[in-house]
Enzyme design. Structure first.
Site, PDB file in Angstrom:
ATOM      1  N   HIS A   4      16.746 -46.591  17.426  1.00  0.00           N
ATOM      2  CA  HIS A   4      17.812 -47.468  17.895  1.00  0.00           C
ATOM      3  C   HIS A   4      17.372 -48.929  17.847  1.00  0.00           C
ATOM      4  O   HIS A   4      18.176 -49.819  17.575  1.00  0.00           O
ATOM      5  CB  HIS A   4      18.228 -47.094  19.318  1.00  0.00           C
ATOM      6  CG  HIS A   4      19.075 -45.859  19.392  1.00  0.00           C
ATOM      7  ND1 HIS A   4      20.344 -45.861  19.920  1.00  0.00           N
ATOM      8  CD2 HIS A   4      18.837 -44.588  19.007  1.00  0.00           C
ATOM      9  CE1 HIS A   4      20.859 -44.632  19.849  1.00  0.00           C
ATOM     10  NE2 HIS A   4      19.950 -43.839  19.307  1.00  0.00           N
ATOM     11  N   GLY A  10      16.025 -55.243  13.242  1.00  0.00           N
ATOM     12  CA  GLY A  10      14.654 -54.858  12.941  1.00  0.00           C
ATOM     13  C   GLY A  10      13.882 -54.306  14.118  1.00  0.00           C
ATOM     14  O   GLY A  10      14.352 -54.282  15.255  1.00  0.00           O
ATOM     15  N   ASP A  12      11.836 -54.832  16.672  1.00  0.00           N
ATOM     16  CA  ASP A  12      11.328 -55.981  17.429  1.00  0.00           C
ATOM     17  C   ASP A  12      11.416 -55.808  18.939  1.00  0.00           C
ATOM     18  O   ASP A  12      11.300 -56.776  19.689  1.00  0.00           O
ATOM     19  CB  ASP A  12      12.070 -57.256  17.017  1.00  0.00           C
ATOM     20  CG  ASP A  12      13.560 -57.210  17.368  1.00  0.00           C
ATOM     21  OD1 ASP A  12      14.051 -56.161  17.835  1.00  0.00           O
ATOM     22  OD2 ASP A  12      14.233 -58.254  17.174  1.00  0.00           O
ATOM     23  N   PRO A  96      23.744 -45.891  13.611  1.00  0.00           N
ATOM     24  CA  PRO A  96      24.533 -44.706  13.247  1.00  0.00           C
ATOM     25  C   PRO A  96      25.006 -43.971  14.498  1.00  0.00           C
ATOM     26  O   PRO A  96      24.255 -43.830  15.471  1.00  0.00           O
ATOM     27  CB  PRO A  96      23.528 -43.860  12.448  1.00  0.00           C
ATOM     28  CG  PRO A  96      22.576 -44.868  11.882  1.00  0.00           C
ATOM     29  CD  PRO A  96      22.427 -45.911  12.957  1.00  0.00           C
ATOM     30  N   HIS A 126      15.911 -35.238  15.624  1.00  0.00           N
ATOM     31  CA  HIS A 126      16.730 -34.605  16.662  1.00  0.00           C
ATOM     32  C   HIS A 126      16.193 -33.240  17.070  1.00  0.00           C
ATOM     33  O   HIS A 126      16.707 -32.641  18.018  1.00  0.00           O
ATOM     34  CB  HIS A 126      18.177 -34.469  16.183  1.00  0.00           C
ATOM     35  CG  HIS A 126      18.933 -35.756  16.206  1.00  0.00           C
ATOM     36  ND1 HIS A 126      20.184 -35.901  15.645  1.00  0.00           N
ATOM     37  CD2 HIS A 126      18.618 -36.978  16.718  1.00  0.00           C
ATOM     38  CE1 HIS A 126      20.608 -37.144  15.819  1.00  0.00           C
ATOM     39  NE2 HIS A 126      19.677 -37.813  16.453  1.00  0.00           N
ATOM     40  N   ASP A 178      18.550 -29.283  19.116  1.00  0.00           N
ATOM     41  CA  ASP A 178      17.936 -28.236  18.298  1.00  0.00           C
ATOM     42  C   ASP A 178      17.767 -27.018  19.195  1.00  0.00           C
ATOM     43  O   ASP A 178      16.718 -26.823  19.816  1.00  0.00           O
ATOM     44  CB  ASP A 178      16.590 -28.716  17.745  1.00  0.00           C
ATOM     45  CG  ASP A 178      15.989 -27.742  16.743  1.00  0.00           C
ATOM     46  OD1 ASP A 178      16.695 -26.810  16.313  1.00  0.00           O
ATOM     47  OD2 ASP A 178      14.812 -27.916  16.385  1.00  0.00           O
TER      48      ASP A 178
END
Length: 262
Positions: A4, A10, A12, A96, A126, A178
């Site tokens: 994220h 970037g 950072d 996303p 995930h 999962d």
């Protein structure tokens, strides 16, 4: 959390900043957890070598270590990042989302210099992730306003999800992405999406679209080689992602505490 962070201006550590309009308040980041782990690591490092190790590097190293501690393979993490000076929730649209189409996912990854293969590989993280019911409950009861579940969900798996996330239930309850392997970093995530047992809509689409399915297929299988292939490719993709829009030299700063700009 590292994912994220990297997708917004970037890698950072801007996702760590507190503030009414900071990145962490964006809807895409509202359910991130583990800030206290990064803060504790920074506090210890500042005691030993103040002003040397950036919060951005701590995030990158912590991402690698979380994989190793859950059974995955490690990798050498390039360091030297500096911390960003800007953190705005409005910039988080580049992350996303759980309902993104494959086209949208491909575009968002491409905008960060990442390929379709990188997309499929990184989403495999995930395998040790969870999500709140709020992010996918519409798939269980009213998919695309049809008053019916998403037909892509395996019919044997649907009652399991509906039990965990009942209609009008607690939308903050977290569910493993999962199933039966949420504490193990392995390749079972891909077998689950192949069987229609992907929890997030965006994950399930990785198998239904031939552009992404061809990269997921080599990760599926019970043999050691399939797991090794995934681990190897995941490490490569993580290093590639970790170099997105780096701040080095005189750019940015080295924060003394991770949740505020110095």
């Amino acid at each position: 959390m590292f994912f994220h962070d990297c997708f917004v201006n970037g890698c950072d550590a801007s996702v760590l900043i507190d503030g009414s309009f900071a990145e962490k308040t964006a809807r895409a980041n509202s359910r991130l957890r583990g800030y206290e782990v990064i803060d504790a690591a920074k506090s210890m490092l500042e005691t030993v070598c103040p002003g040397v190790v950036s919060c951005a590097d701590i995030l990158a190293l912590a991402a690698r270590d979380s994989v190793v501690q859950t059974g995955g393979s490690g990798w050498a993490v390039p360091t030297g990042r500096r911390d960003g000076l800007v953190s705005l929730a409005s910039d988080a649209e580049s992350i996303p989302g759980p309902k993104d189409s494959i086209d949208d996912q491909i575009k968002k990854f491409a905008n960060k210099g990442l390929s379709i293969e990188d997309l499929v590989t990184l989403v495999g993280g995930h395998t040790i992730g969870t999500a709140g019911c709020v992010t996918f409950s519409d798939r269980l009861y009213n998919y695309n306003n049809t008053n019916a579940p998403d037909p892509a969900i395996d019919q044997g798996f649907l009652p399991h999800l509906q039990t965990l996330c009942p209609l009008s239930g607690d939308l903050t309850r977290r569910v493993a992405l999962d199933t039966n392997s949420e504490n193990n970093f392995d390749n079972s995530f891909y077998e689950n999406i192949r069987r229609g047992r992907g929890v997030l809509e965006s994950d399930s689409k990785l198998w239904s679209d031939p552009r992404t399915q061809k990269f997921a297929q080599p990760f599926i299988g019970a043999s050691r080689s399939h797991g090794s292939t995934f681990n190897k490719m995941f490490a490569i993709a993580m290093v590639k992602m970790s170099k997105i829009e780096l701040k080095t030299g005189n750019q940015g700063e080295i924060r003394r505490v991770c949740n505020r700009i110095s």
